[in-house]
Design an enzyme around this catalytic site. Structure first.
Site, PDB file in Angstrom:
ATOM      1  N   ASP A 256       0.843  -1.198   0.000  1.00 54.23           N
ATOM      2  CA  ASP A 256       0.000   0.000   0.000  1.00 54.23           C
ATOM      3  C   ASP A 256       0.883   1.255   0.000  1.00 54.23           C
ATOM      4  OD1 ASP A 256      -1.914   1.997   0.549  1.00 54.23           O
ATOM      5  OD2 ASP A 256      -3.159   0.523   1.572  1.00 54.23           O
TER       6      ASP A 256
ATOM      7  N   CYS B  46      -5.711   4.926  -3.169  1.00 52.95           N
ATOM      8  CA  CYS B  46      -5.970   3.506  -2.948  1.00 52.95           C
ATOM      9  C   CYS B  46      -7.164   2.956  -3.705  1.00 52.95           C
ATOM     10  CB  CYS B  46      -6.153   3.276  -1.446  1.00 52.95           C
ATOM     11  SG  CYS B  46      -7.504   2.213  -0.970  1.00 52.95           S
TER      12      CYS B  46
END
Ligand SMILES: *[C@@H]1O[C@H](CO)[C@@H](O)[C@H](O)[C@H]1NC(C)=O
Ligand SMILES: *[C@@H]1O[C@H](CO)[C@@H](O)[C@H](O)[C@H]1NC(C)=O
Ligand SMILES: *[C@@H]1O[C@H](CO)[C@@H](O)[C@H](O)[C@H]1NC(C)=O
Length: 545
Positions: free
Chosen positions: A46, A82
């Site tokens: 991430d 994201c």
């Protein structure tokens, strides 16, 4: 389509047959074709950067991925956040088609994903229809919370991190297949994800004893994303205790774009004040915490690869290491975060290894997360659906250009909640053997142009000096790509030149097209909006329909 259904392995086998035969007149023995479908293991981190050298601090990623596979160094997310990134990765669509454009309600998050029924048609479903079992462990997308854990379609085992346990490194909270929450206070998140993944592989090995049973296993730790405090403040990621003293001297690479004294950018970035020495110290600390937090991920990589090897699965498994989007720390005086179209935020690691994939290879053809589903389907020998916006990473006719797109305010991470307005833009990246260009149109009607071969750090906006004839071509690409679907995204020149004579920027630059390009209406935003409103952007009536 025909090629797609043969798949890369098929092509490689054909290639081996035709080039490897000792005597062309004798028909070669067919190579032993294995009919077993390959497995896929995807490690998805991430906010991991490519351009601040985080991979240099991961020896197991080097050993098991970079040295054993092919690195795509011009791999991009087309929406540096994201949710849009991850949805593009699994759907093979650009954000303007799936319209999950933010990380929270109403324009993003798991809520928006479900509201659009986006799990009706996406990679896990296409694989499942062909006999795959699919397994997900770790961060899925934002907004998976206790009221909202229903597993999306396509997964046999869906074990996402659940809010508020997604961004808490020492109190992960999971839910299995939409079931009750399980929280693990005091357990380091990445280590738990590693253990769950190893147990999953054991279960998959058992299943394989009953038959072929190909699988997709996705392992998605939150590192090196920031931790998010209960009041919403972003703070640097927390490493495992055993790694917290590492790299005491590491600091953000002082590339020319790091806190530059002079920079020529669009409005709100240009006007940022120089970072203070105290802020630079915080940035370097943040950087070290990111590298430290990635150490447990690196160990996870080692454990997973060794587990696959111990079970003889490596020969028939493709492994991918990638992330959702990049990150900036101090570049262009931006404190910490993502969401801008600067190269730091969009250019990300993507490494793949597996049967037929060249080892220690670097490939520079441009590709995006939207290329991922076609790549997987080709490798699995499964026919691609028609609604993909991009081809495979391995297609011989490479992608030349794509739009990076964003519709939101930017917010600064790392302890500050400063919100900037007017961060909606289209940024075209065009990359080929000869060109490496960046061109952007902002909702403020500002433009940026960088020839990345001359100005790789994007310091000096050359829009006013650039060749108008070149910009006319880039404008036309932005118009075509801004709302493209499917084949139009893959082959934008075919939409502009219906006779099929133009295949590249160089073809289009032929002087005989000058008048045509100069007369075309240009792309613009009417105003700055924080979501994708089709009526708010474009070039008036569609010039190519
Ligand atoms: C995208 O979603 C928003 C709501 O989040 C909606 O208002 C908008 O019309 C959608 N855009 C398109 C082009 O469908
Ligand atoms: C993580 O969870 C623990 C236990 O509930 C809590 O004490 C801590 O404040 C949380 N940290 C964050 C960043 O939310
Ligand atoms: C700006 O454009 C001019 C004209 O094309 C070119 O000569 C110059 O090298 C460019 N400068 C940069 C920094 O890209």
């Amino acid at each position: 389509m025909k090629l797609a259904s043969i798949g890369l392995v098929g092509l490689l086998l054909l290639a081996r047959q035709s080039f490897g035969a000792p005597n062309k007149c004798v028909s070669p023995q067919p190579p032993p074709v294995t009919h077993k479908k390959p497995n896929f293991v995807v490690i998805l981190t991430d906010d991991q950067d490519q351009l601040m050298n985080s991979l240099d601090y991961q020896p197991y990623v080097k050993r098991h991925f970079i040295d054993e596979g092919t690195s795509f160094t011009k791999y991009y997310t087309t929406s540096a956040m994201c949710c849009p990134s991850r949805v593009s990765l699994w759907l093979g669509q650009f954000a303007h088609n799936h319209n999950v454009t933010d990380e929270s309600r109403p324009h993003g998050s798991y809520y928006k994903f479900q509201a659009g029924n986006l799990d009706d048609s996406w990679l896990p479903v296409w694989l499942q229809e062909e006999g795959y079992s699919n397994h997900y462990i770790g961060k899925f997308i934002n907004g998976v919370n206790k009221d909202n854990t229903v597993a999306p379609k396509g997964w046999d085992h869906f074990e996402p991190l659940v809010s508020p346990g997604i961004y808490n490194f020492t109190n992960p909270i999971f839910s299995l297949n939409g079931g009750p929450l399980e929280s693990f206070p005091g357990v380091y998140q990445t280590d738990l994800i590693r253990d769950k993944s190893l147990a999953r592989i054991d279960a998959l090995v058992e299943k394989k004893k009953e038959g072929d049973n190909p699988f997709l296993l996705v392992i998605s730790p939150t590192a090196p994303h920031d931790e998010i405090q209960e009041d919403g403040t972003f703070t640097p990621p927390v490493p495992a205790d055993r790694h917290k003293h590492l790299f005491p001297d590491a600091r953000v690479p002082r590339t020319p774009n790091f806190n530059p004294a002079v920079q020529d950018k669009v409005g709100w970035i240009r006007d940022l004040p120089l970072l203070s020495p105290l802020q630079v110290e915080e940035i370097d600390h943040h950087y070290r915490q990111r590298l430290r937090s990635l150490q447990a991920t690196d160990e996870l990589v080692d454990s997973v690869v060794k587990k696959l090897a111990a079970n003889d699965l490596l020969d028939n498994t493709y492994l991918v290491y990638t992330t959702d989007n990049g990150y900036h720390l101090g570049q262009h005086r931006l404190f910490a975060g993502k969401q801008t179209p600067i190269e730091n935020d969009i250019n990300i690691p993507f490494i793949i290894r597996g049967p037929g994939i060249a080892k220690k290879q670097i490939k520079t053809n441009p590709a995006t997360h939207s290329h991922f589903p076609a790549t997987v389907l080709d490798l699995a020998g499964i026919k691609r659906p028609t609604n993909l916006d991009a081809t495979s990473l391995f297609d011989p006719e490479h992608t030349e250009s794509f739009n990076v797109e964003f519709w939101s305010n930017q917010f600064t991470e790392g302890g500050s909640k400063l919100k900037h307005k007017k961060n909606s833009y289209k940024a075209l990246r065009l990359i080929s053997q000869k060109h490496d260009l960046y061109y952007s149109v902002w909702c403020t009607h500002e433009h940026e142009f960088y020839d990345m071969k001359v100005d790789p750090y994007q310091l000096s906006n050359n829009h006013s000096a650039a060749d108008r004839k070149l910009l006319d071509r880039l404008d036309a690409l932005v118009v075509v790509l801004h709302d493209c679907k499917g084949e139009v995204c893959k082959f934008p020149w075919r939409t502009i030149h219906k006779d099929g004579q133009v295949h590249s920027l160089d073809d289009a630059l032929d002087a005989k097209h000058d008048a045509f390009y100069s007369a075309l209406p240009k792309f613009r935003f009417k105003s700055c909006k924080v979501y994708y409103d089709a009526d708010n952007e474009g070039a008036g009536s569609s010039p190519f329909s």
